[in-house]
Design a protein around this motif. Sequence first.
Motif: not given
Length: 415
Positions: A12-24, A57-62
Amino acid sequence: MPTRRGDRTAAAPITIDNLSGMRVLHTSDWHIGRTFHGRDLLADQETVLSGLADTVTDERVDVVVIAGDLYDRAMPSGEAVETCMRVLRRLRQAGAQLVITPGNHDSAARVGAFAEFATAGGLHLHTRISGLHEPVVVEDEHGPVAFYGIPYLEPDPARQVLDSTVDRVPGAGTVEGRGHAAVLTEAMNRIRAELSGRCARTRAIVLAHAFVTGGQGSESERRIAVGGVEQVPGTVFDGADYVALGHLHGPQRLDEHLRYSGSPLAYSFSEAEHRKSVWLIDLDADGLAGVERRELPVPRALATVEGRLEDLLTVAEHTAVEDCYLSATLTDEVRPLEAMRRLQQRFPYAVHLEWKPAGGRATASLRYSEALRGRDDRDLAETFVADCRGTEPTESERALLAEALRAVQASEVRA
């Protein structure tokens, strides 16, 4: 619950809560357990790599991706494994999913041990060649992002695995040709086939450990082939929104979507000018939205010096490099005695020493056979002493050499 795609079962896909898209966050080539000219680097490695948790943490990396060479050897020490586990735990606690694929220094089997159990804790280990087309899927507000991990592919063993799984992998073919380019081409064909079979538009990130044409190597990378056979063209990876490359230790951009993060620490003096860093990748609804560099701290800088030993020990201009890992080239006409011990009295982190006398040696360019022609044993023995020490033997030493040669000759006659 698992979701079905054709005749395959996917997690099953993993869902993240990031309204600005995804950060890697893209990193690679940790080489945990590596030493630097005999100096233990575990403490430095843990300091730098644990600091990535603050970046998360600082950059909100997913998602954090590690593109190979997690360890420096296939059988890492217990201390290296413990260090790695502490770092990965900190990254996970900071809130990021972790995606890892092994490099040419790793043992894929060891890195991938307990992979199915690790997935439940947010650690995704892509180590099986037969499963390189099976992604980890993470969803943001724009939909799914598929993370595909291509473990390092040794051409001949990889060809055998890929060819043996043709009937079990939709869209797969046999490997056409030889070398790294051939097996990576088939690997990407399988990834593109899997990606195209998805119902919804899916953005794709590929992790790969390879030497892509145009990349600049350094002295600390282990060669993965002879000559240029190891190199693969960047076009092999067409179809991915971003390709997180590992193997080369200098951070570099081959294309906007095709980059090496490089190693987090310098592992050779050829890397002294590298700006060690990681890449932050932003994805929006259309795919790659931007890439930013974040530089890493340098626990101990590298420096090189050259000159006569006495000058290196006394000249004030070298004060700035007293706390650096140091490579020294001595230009004294005579090889100094106990040079490293004396250097380390001023430069405690001196780790490498070469002797290149100013002007070189007149006999240095002679071929070995030419240097021996027409010379007797005594002459050769005296020349050997002079070459090793940098000064001609004294009269007493010449007499001792002559006596030793006579003793050898006498023993040969008796035999």
